[in-house]
Design a protein around this motif. Structure first.
Motif: not given
Length: 849
Positions: A74-78, A105-107, A320-323
């Motif tokens: 949740r913190q990452y998404d915010n 992992i978030f990707c 790639d992590l920004l796609i």
């Protein structure tokens, strides 16, 4: 020496760790669902050093980190600015890992973010474990019960603190509170330091650049003056928001330093290097800001640009992590680990000779950033193409290949007329084409209307290759790698192919059409676990196989060498390309025509990976799954089907093995049939319930387990005993009249039983007896529970003793020690029965080996 071995509450443990090691820092305990947070004591821009999960008892590192990652999503998404480290600790140990190591992992496509931290699955633990690359420090992180190994060094020969000083280390570091106190204090002193950069601006690092990008999207992107048409033109050429952000980040005084980028920043505007046919967009074009750059200036005033040297290259490389996830999944892109690149080239040398690079031309037509080309030395004979402009720039900047041999090309849509002249000269000359090796690791995206991520990939099959060769591919046209394979095979017929891929094209039911037209000689190959590849989480085999196209059908049977994650040889495994009919073809011949039934066999595809969907249910599920209504004609057949698919454990290596249409041997093997019946009755995938339904699957009569009341149905107990039975009314599948059990559930004619009690093998009898003891204990417990369910199934009995957590999931264990012992005994006896059934699975042709 700090020691936390005494029994203490989790809150007390956090307080003790705080006082012992973090007294000089600002520490929050149990804030915003995170157990333990460590911040800099004072700073113009507050720095966060640690988010940690704590456990009062000795805990598994993989599982605890998985819980922490689910907690911080949740913190990452915010877009909360992340800490430098994530950590976990219990009364024995503490572990740290730099945040950037877990960002992928978030990707990850296959991560289940619907899980709760309190009920982490084994699959999630395994995914997280991939990213916890340990520096061995005192404890084996995967075996928390082991004794500390004092003085153990990291894999690169450095001590704990020294490893941590090397840009935060190459992975996870673990310290034992009792034996590694000095090293732990050194680690904290050297890495939890505020204001290290001597600046009043926030540094851009490996840990935070994705979060900063997400903030930039919200604050800056919409102020860039791009029309919808411009954006579409750029997207088609794989230039998007990430390229504008990188132009900003990799700059000083608002001027981009990196000339290889497709978009560069020039003080008050951007310039594009992308050329668009019909509407020339050249370097001189200016892309300005709608607000004169106010939001852009306000945003970047908070951050120090460019990043430090060690972060600069990382940010340049990891575009790639920004796609966006949907684009990443649609492309199906992932990196080939160098361990397997080297091994593939070893196999090529064994096959084509040590001088193969001087004798063969090589084209990687889906090169990505050029991982496969590392180790190829004859650059004049190597070409690399990719869909993405940015990847072309990266490959050209690496210097491994000739710039003229690296180019943007959409292999599934573009004409070969667009190829460089030097490569066209090779593919148009049959003799040169015979010395051409297509060397690829194609994308694994699949278009599917099925469960989960397939919905995000529904357009991947809409290519010119799929349209042209769709009839030959059949259902396989939904696989991107199959589209690469068929175009290579049809349009480069004299070439050889070295391809990383799944093994679906050799044994999957979806590739039957393709195998009928695929003529090629198998030359060599090997198999490794798929999850060793970046951004691949599934547990299945991934192969590098080498083929030479010919006029001969592919072999019906051949062996492939298998290696584990560390490149250790395991075995040689047989594969069969012409397997005949599949097990679903067999079970479908027993489709019920009765409207009455005692439940449903629910099943999916024919391989091991879908066995978790195979179950006995009282109702038809709403998901896309096949069902067989169970009645007088097919009960025993369904139990045979159920048992042969569940009795062998699914592993990464057999994950894609196919279950087949059996021979007739099982029809006269009554012991085997009864073993399968008992195995099905007591297996945990028998999901029969009695709430809302009549439970016809109780193996015992009420008198056998001293129940406090009659059962609504004694069908199964009577069926086992060869008696007449009474079906109680009410619920789904209930019968109201007394009938001969064999009139309701008569075995098919080939099952020659007669009307007498079934005879069980000693192993099956042990399962039956263990189940009876469990049921008896349950009914003994019910005598003091007026609300108890007398008709409970095995699933409901386990639910009764284990309970459910706050998320509604059944707990993994019970506080009732006697139940736990009885349940464990039943499971152990069932495993023995499964082992007994296994040889018959191969003898009767359900599987080949």
């Amino acid at each position: 020496m700090a020691s936390f071995k005494d029994r203490t509450s989790e809150f007390d443990l956090r307080s003790k760790v705080k006082d012992a090691y973090f007294s000089k820092f600002k520490v929050e305990i149990d804030s915003d669902r995170i157990d333990f947070l460590v911040h800099s004591p004072k700073s113009l821009f507050a720095e966060t050093f640690l988010w940690a999960e704590s456990k009062k008892d000795i805990a598994e590192i993989n599982k605890t980190f998985a819980q922490l990652i689910l907690t911080i999503k949740r913190q990452y998404d915010n877009d909360v600015m992340p800490p430098k480290y994530l950590g976990i600790f219990d009364k024995e140990k503490i572990a740290f890992i730099e945040f950037h190591h877990i960002v992928p992992i978030f990707c990850t496509n296959d991560f289940n973010w619907n899980e709760t931290p309190s009920s982490v699955s084994k699959k999630t633990e395994l995914i997280v474990a991939k990213y916890l690359v340990p520096c061995h420090c005192g404890l084996d992180p995967q075996s928390p019960e082991k004794e500390p190994n004092v003085g153990q060094q990291s894999d690169v020969g450095q001590g704990i603190a020294g490893q941590a000083r090397n840009d935060g280390g190459s992975g996870m570091v673990v310290f034992n509170f009792a034996t590694d106190e000095k090293e732990l204090r050194e680690f904290i002193a050297e890495n939890f330091v505020a204001g290290q950069e001597n600046t009043n601006k926030i540094q851009i690092t490996k840990n935070n650049f994705v979060i900063i990008y997400n903030k930039w999207l919200k604050e800056v992107w919409n102020t860039i003056q791009l029309s919808v048409e411009d954006q579409k033109d750029l997207y088609i050429r794989n230039v998007n928001e990430a390229d504008f952000f990188r132009a900003d980040v990799l700059s000083v005084n608002n001027k981009t330093l990196e000339e290889k980028l497709q978009i560069i920043l020039q003080d008050t505007f951007y310039k594009s290097k992308v050329h668009i046919e019909g509407r020339i967009r050249a370097l001189t074009d200016e892309i300005r800001f709608k607000d004169g750059g106010k939001a852009h200036t306000r945003f970047w005033n908070k951050y120090e640009r460019p990043p430090r040297g060690e972060y600069y290259q990382f940010i340049f490389d990891r575009r790639d992590l920004l796609i966006p996830q949907n684009i990443r999944e649609r492309k199906g892109a992932f990196f080939t680990p160098q361990i397997w690149v080297r091994k593939s080239q070893e196999y090529l040398a064994k096959t084509f000779g040590n001088d193969w690079q001087s004798e063969y031309y090589v084209w990687d037509c889906c090169a990505g950033t050029g991982n496969l080309e590392v180790g190829l030395t004859n650059t004049y004979n190597v070409w690399a193409s990719t869909l993405d402009h940015a990847d072309v720039a990266i490959m050209q900047s690496d210097g491994n290949l000739l710039p003229e041999h690296v180019f943007q090309f959409d292999f599934l849509n573009d004409s070969f007329d667009k190829l460089p002249e030097s490569l066209r000269d090779v593919i148009t000359d049959p003799e040169k084409q015979r010395r051409l090796l297509i060397y690829i690791n194609p994308p694994i995206a699949e278009a599917s209307a099925g469960i989960g991520r397939g919905a995000n990939k529904k357009d991947v099959a809409k290519t010119k290759a799929a349209a042209r060769y769709g009839r030959e591919l059949g259902k396989a046209k939904n696989e991107l790698f199959a589209q690469f394979l068929i175009r290579i095979y049809r349009e480069l017929p004299h070439a050889s192919l070295g391809m990383f891929s799944t093994l679906k094209y050799l044994n999957s039911t979806n590739f039957v059409n393709f195998r009928s037209i695929f003529n090629a000689d198998f030359l060599t190959g090997f198999i490794v676990p798929a999850d060793t590849f970046d951004n691949v989480a599934g547990q299945f085999p991934y192969a590098f196989l080498v083929w030479r196209f010919s006029n001969r059908p592919i072999p019906q049977e051949f062996e492939i060498e298998v290696f584990d994650k560390k490149d250790n040889f395991i075995k040689r495994k047989k594969y069969f390309t012409n397997q005949g009919k599949y097990i679903t073809d067999w079970i479908k011949t027993y489709t019920s025509i009765e409207k009455k039934n005692i439940g449903y066999l629910c099943y999916s595809s024919t391989d091991f990976q879908h066995n978790n969907e195979l179950r006995i249910s009282p109702f038809i599920p709403t998901s896309h799954i096949s069902t067989l209504a169970l009645d007088k004609d097919n009960l025993l057949t369904a139990c045979v089907y159920f048992a042969v698919r569940h009795c062998i454990e699914a592993t990464w290596l057999n994950d894609r093995d196919q279950f087949l249409y059996p021979n007739d041997g099982y029809k006269t093997d009554t012991e085997f049939q009864n073993d399968c019946l008992i195995y099905t009755l007591f297996h945990n995938q028998n999901k029969i319930v009695s709430v809302g339904y009549v439970n016809h699957w109780l193996p015992f009569g009420p008198q056998d387990v001293k129940a406090k009341d009659n059962f609504k149905s004694t069908f199964m107990a009577d069926f086992l005993a060869g008696k007449k039975t009474t079906f109680g009314g009410g619920g789904s599948g209930g019968y109201a009249k007394q009938v001969d059990v064999f009139m309701v559930c008569e075995p098919e004619p080939q099952f020659e039983y007669g009307r007498k009690p079934r005879e069980f093998s000693p192993v099956a009898q042990a399962v039956f007896d263990a189940g009876k003891a469990l049921w008896a204990y349950y009914h003994e417990t019910l005598k003091s529970d007026a609300a108890g369910n007398v008709n409970a199934s095995l699933y409901e009995i386990r639910e009764y003793f284990k309970g459910r957590n706050g998320a509604g999931r059944m707990n993994s264990s019970s506080t009732d020690e006697q139940f736990a012992a009885l349940d464990t005994n039943l499971k152990n006896e069932l495993k023995k029965l499964g082992l007994k059934i296994q040889p018959k699975v191969y003898e009767y042709g359900f599987l080949k080996e």
